[in-house]
Structures are given as structure tokens and as C-alpha cells.
Motif scaffolding. Structure first.
Motif, mmCIF file in Angstrom:
data_model
loop_
_atom_site.group_PDB
_atom_site.id
_atom_site.type_symbol
_atom_site.label_atom_id
_atom_site.label_comp_id
_atom_site.label_asym_id
_atom_site.label_seq_id
_atom_site.Cartn_x
_atom_site.Cartn_y
_atom_site.Cartn_z
ATOM 1 N N GLY A 2 0.841 -1.184 0.000
ATOM 2 C CA GLY A 2 0.000 0.000 0.000
ATOM 3 C C GLY A 2 0.877 1.234 0.000
ATOM 4 O O GLY A 2 1.868 1.285 0.737
ATOM 5 N N ILE A 3 0.547 2.204 -0.842
ATOM 6 C CA ILE A 3 1.325 3.436 -0.908
ATOM 7 C C ILE A 3 0.419 4.627 -0.643
ATOM 8 O O ILE A 3 -0.549 4.856 -1.359
ATOM 9 C CB ILE A 3 2.020 3.620 -2.267
ATOM 10 N N ASP A 4 0.769 5.369 0.415
ATOM 11 C CA ASP A 4 0.132 6.644 0.692
ATOM 12 C C ASP A 4 1.006 7.704 0.038
ATOM 13 O O ASP A 4 2.173 7.861 0.388
ATOM 14 C CB ASP A 4 0.025 6.887 2.196
ATOM 15 N N VAL A 5 0.459 8.391 -0.943
ATOM 16 C CA VAL A 5 1.206 9.341 -1.762
ATOM 17 C C VAL A 5 1.449 10.635 -0.993
ATOM 18 O O VAL A 5 0.637 11.041 -0.181
ATOM 19 C CB VAL A 5 0.417 9.638 -3.058
ATOM 20 N N GLY A 6 2.550 11.277 -1.290
ATOM 21 C CA GLY A 6 2.846 12.586 -0.721
ATOM 22 C C GLY A 6 4.274 12.654 -0.239
ATOM 23 O O GLY A 6 4.952 11.627 -0.094
ATOM 24 N N GLY A 7 4.729 13.866 0.001
ATOM 25 C CA GLY A 7 6.096 14.072 0.466
ATOM 26 C C GLY A 7 6.377 13.390 1.793
ATOM 27 O O GLY A 7 7.504 13.021 2.091
ATOM 28 N N LYS A 8 5.348 13.234 2.619
ATOM 29 C CA LYS A 8 5.492 12.553 3.905
ATOM 30 C C LYS A 8 4.849 11.176 3.868
ATOM 31 O O LYS A 8 4.584 10.576 4.912
ATOM 32 C CB LYS A 8 4.862 13.387 5.021
ATOM 33 N N GLY A 9 4.579 10.666 2.669
ATOM 34 C CA GLY A 9 3.887 9.398 2.498
ATOM 35 C C GLY A 9 4.679 8.205 2.967
ATOM 36 O O GLY A 9 5.832 8.310 3.403
ATOM 37 N N PHE A 10 4.053 7.048 2.841
ATOM 38 C CA PHE A 10 4.654 5.794 3.285
ATOM 39 C C PHE A 10 4.353 4.680 2.302
ATOM 40 O O PHE A 10 3.333 4.709 1.604
ATOM 41 C CB PHE A 10 4.085 5.383 4.652
ATOM 42 N N ILE A 11 5.217 3.699 2.296
ATOM 43 C CA ILE A 11 5.020 2.446 1.564
ATOM 44 C C ILE A 11 4.984 1.348 2.618
ATOM 45 O O ILE A 11 5.881 1.282 3.466
ATOM 46 C CB ILE A 11 6.160 2.186 0.562
ATOM 47 N N THR A 12 3.966 0.503 2.573
ATOM 48 C CA THR A 12 3.867 -0.623 3.498
ATOM 49 C C THR A 12 3.658 -1.896 2.706
ATOM 50 O O THR A 12 2.841 -1.936 1.786
ATOM 51 C CB THR A 12 2.691 -0.441 4.484
ATOM 52 N N THR A 13 4.406 -2.916 3.081
ATOM 53 C CA THR A 13 4.176 -4.240 2.508
ATOM 54 C C THR A 13 3.801 -5.177 3.649
ATOM 55 O O THR A 13 4.189 -4.960 4.797
ATOM 56 C CB THR A 13 5.433 -4.796 1.790
ATOM 57 N N GLN A 14 3.043 -6.197 3.289
ATOM 58 C CA GLN A 14 2.725 -7.220 4.287
ATOM 59 C C GLN A 14 2.716 -8.586 3.638
ATOM 60 O O GLN A 14 2.352 -8.738 2.472
ATOM 61 C CB GLN A 14 1.401 -6.926 4.988
ATOM 62 N N LYS A 15 3.180 -9.545 4.411
ATOM 63 C CA LYS A 15 3.143 -10.937 3.968
ATOM 64 C C LYS A 15 3.077 -11.811 5.211
ATOM 65 O O LYS A 15 3.922 -11.689 6.103
ATOM 66 C CB LYS A 15 4.376 -11.292 3.146
ATOM 67 N N ASP A 16 2.074 -12.657 5.260
ATOM 68 C CA ASP A 16 1.905 -13.593 6.373
ATOM 69 C C ASP A 16 1.957 -12.893 7.733
ATOM 70 O O ASP A 16 2.591 -13.375 8.675
ATOM 71 C CB ASP A 16 2.968 -14.698 6.315
ATOM 72 N N GLY A 17 1.324 -11.730 7.832
ATOM 73 C CA GLY A 17 1.263 -11.015 9.102
ATOM 74 C C GLY A 17 2.494 -10.203 9.446
ATOM 75 O O GLY A 17 2.547 -9.565 10.484
ATOM 76 N N HIS A 18 3.505 -10.219 8.578
ATOM 77 C CA HIS A 18 4.716 -9.425 8.810
ATOM 78 C C HIS A 18 4.647 -8.162 7.950
ATOM 79 O O HIS A 18 4.417 -8.246 6.744
ATOM 80 C CB HIS A 18 5.978 -10.226 8.465
ATOM 81 N N PHE A 19 4.872 -7.018 8.574
ATOM 82 C CA PHE A 19 4.793 -5.735 7.887
ATOM 83 C C PHE A 19 6.168 -5.095 7.770
ATOM 84 O O PHE A 19 6.989 -5.195 8.683
ATOM 85 C CB PHE A 19 3.878 -4.771 8.662
ATOM 86 N N SER A 20 6.388 -4.423 6.637
ATOM 87 C CA SER A 20 7.578 -3.602 6.429
ATOM 88 C C SER A 20 7.107 -2.227 6.004
ATOM 89 O O SER A 20 6.171 -2.104 5.205
ATOM 90 C CB SER A 20 8.481 -4.197 5.346
ATOM 91 N N HIS A 21 7.763 -1.193 6.528
ATOM 92 C CA HIS A 21 7.354 0.185 6.265
ATOM 93 C C HIS A 21 8.546 0.984 5.758
ATOM 94 O O HIS A 21 9.656 0.846 6.276
ATOM 95 C CB HIS A 21 6.819 0.847 7.541
ATOM 96 N N TYR A 22 8.287 1.839 4.768
ATOM 97 C CA TYR A 22 9.325 2.678 4.183
ATOM 98 C C TYR A 22 8.788 4.097 4.053
ATOM 99 O O TYR A 22 7.761 4.313 3.413
ATOM 100 C CB TYR A 22 9.730 2.149 2.804
ATOM 101 N N SER A 23 9.482 5.037 4.639
ATOM 102 C CA SER A 23 9.081 6.433 4.573
ATOM 103 C C SER A 23 9.536 7.036 3.247
ATOM 104 O O SER A 23 10.711 6.922 2.876
ATOM 105 C CB SER A 23 9.716 7.200 5.734
ATOM 106 N N ILE A 24 8.627 7.687 2.544
ATOM 107 C CA ILE A 24 8.983 8.349 1.292
ATOM 108 C C ILE A 24 9.883 9.544 1.568
ATOM 109 O O ILE A 24 10.846 9.790 0.849
ATOM 110 C CB ILE A 24 7.712 8.745 0.520
ATOM 111 N N ALA A 25 9.613 10.270 2.650
ATOM 112 C CA ALA A 25 10.390 11.464 2.982
ATOM 113 C C ALA A 25 11.842 11.137 3.338
ATOM 114 O O ALA A 25 12.737 11.951 3.109
ATOM 115 C CB ALA A 25 9.741 12.207 4.140
ATOM 116 N N ASP A 26 12.073 9.957 3.886
ATOM 117 C CA ASP A 26 13.414 9.591 4.348
ATOM 118 C C ASP A 26 14.243 8.876 3.291
ATOM 119 O O ASP A 26 15.353 8.419 3.580
ATOM 120 C CB ASP A 26 13.317 8.714 5.599
ATOM 121 N N ASN A 27 13.715 8.735 2.086
ATOM 122 C CA ASN A 27 14.424 8.051 1.004
ATOM 123 C C ASN A 27 14.348 8.890 -0.261
ATOM 124 O O ASN A 27 13.289 9.433 -0.580
ATOM 125 C CB ASN A 27 13.792 6.677 0.745
ATOM 126 N N ASP A 28 15.459 8.963 -0.993
ATOM 127 C CA ASP A 28 15.419 9.686 -2.262
ATOM 128 C C ASP A 28 14.915 8.751 -3.359
ATOM 129 O O ASP A 28 14.607 7.584 -3.113
ATOM 130 C CB ASP A 28 16.783 10.302 -2.600
#
Length: 160
Positions: A2-28
Motif C-alpha cells: 500500500g502506498i500513501d502518496v505525498g512528500g510525507k507518504g509511506f510504503i507498506t508491505t505485508q506478507k503472512d502477518g509481517h509488515f515492512s514500512h518505508y518512509s517516502i520522505a526519508d528516502n530519495d
């Protein structure tokens, strides 16, 4: 994903109940591309990205930046051959929110749903074990992270 768009947005992935999160603002752009390449390499994945448009009462600059962010994220998904669905906020919110989650705000004589707090309530209800802060140093819940979590769950529920 799931991707929440925007300068402060986030990318989240999930598989088998495990989540990973990536900040759009903290990555080029290059780091975000590497993240998507790693995600794609690890597994087959489908993405829900928020299909957002110009916001009422926003400046031309902020509207342009918002659209630019959505555009480069869609471009990265296409470049990495990650299938995606553009889903309007009202569609995924209708699926994820319950009446008990809803909070209201009033302004200009109107009562309307407070989308940020309602999404936070829904996320706490569905995933009480998840840390909803941007990172462990933050005190407050990040509504962008919350939205990306809910969109990834929307994708899982809809079997996209």
C-alpha cells in the motif's frame, strides 16, 4: 503493498502477518527504486496506490508536488513491473472503516468525518500490535503510515 502518496507518504508491505514500512520522505528516488526492486525480487506483489487529485484550497506548488510524487511512484512501479491499482481514498476507506472508528470534526457549520483520526482508530482496531509511529523516536502516530497499512490490508482483503 500500500502506498500513501505525498512528500510525507509511506510504503507498506505485508506478507503472512509481517509488515515492512518505508518512509517516502526519508528516502530519495534512487533509494525508493532500490526498495521496490528488493520487494519485487523477494516475492510476487500487487500494489494499491491512492488515486488522489488536487486538494481544495491547496496552493499550486503543493498540488504540483503532490502530483509529481504520485507520478514518480507510479513510474517506479511500472519500471519494476509491479502491478498496481489506483484506488480512490473513499473506496478503500469504505472497506476499512467501521462506524465505531469514525470521529467527526465540525467547521463552517458542517459536521464531517475526521479522516485521519478515523483511519488511526481503524488501524488500531485491526492491528493492535503494530507500532503506528513513523519510527521508535517519534511520540505521535503517523497518519501517512496508518493509511499505507490500511491500503495494504485493503489489497489483501480484495485479493488483488
Amino acid at each position: 503493498m500500500g502506498i500513501d502518496v505525498g512528500g510525507k507518504g509511506f510504503i507498506t508491505t505485508q506478507k503472512d502477518g509481517h509488515f515492512s514500512h518505508y518512509s517516502i520522505a526519508d528516502n530519495d528516488y534512487y533509494q525508493l527504486s532500490e526498495i521496490m526492486a528488493e520487494i519485487r525480487k523477494e516475492r510476487e506483489i500487487v500494489c494499491v496506490i491512492e488515486d488522489v487529485h488536487a486538494l481544495f484550497n491547496s496552493s499550486a506548488k503543493s498540488t504540483f508536488n503532490f502530483g509529481f510524487c504520485k507520478g514518480y511512484l507510479v513510474g517506479m512501479l511500472a519500471a519494476h513491473r509491479i502491478p498496481y491499482h489506483l484506488i480512490p481514498p473513499k473506496e478503500w476507506q469504505k472497506e476499512m472503516w467501521s462506524n465505531a472508528d469514525k470521529e467527526y470534526k465540525s467547521g463552517d457549520g458542517k459536521k464531517s468525518v475526521d479522516t485521519k483520526n478515523t483511519s488511526i482508530n481503524a488501524c488500531k482496531r485491526i492491528f493492535p500490535h503494530l507500532d503506528l509511529r513513523k519510527n521508535e523516536r517519534c511520540k505521535n502516530i503517523d497518519d501517512n503510515k496508518v493509511d499505507s497499512i490500511l491500503m495494504s490490508e485493503y489489497a489483501r482483503r480484495k485479493n488483488l
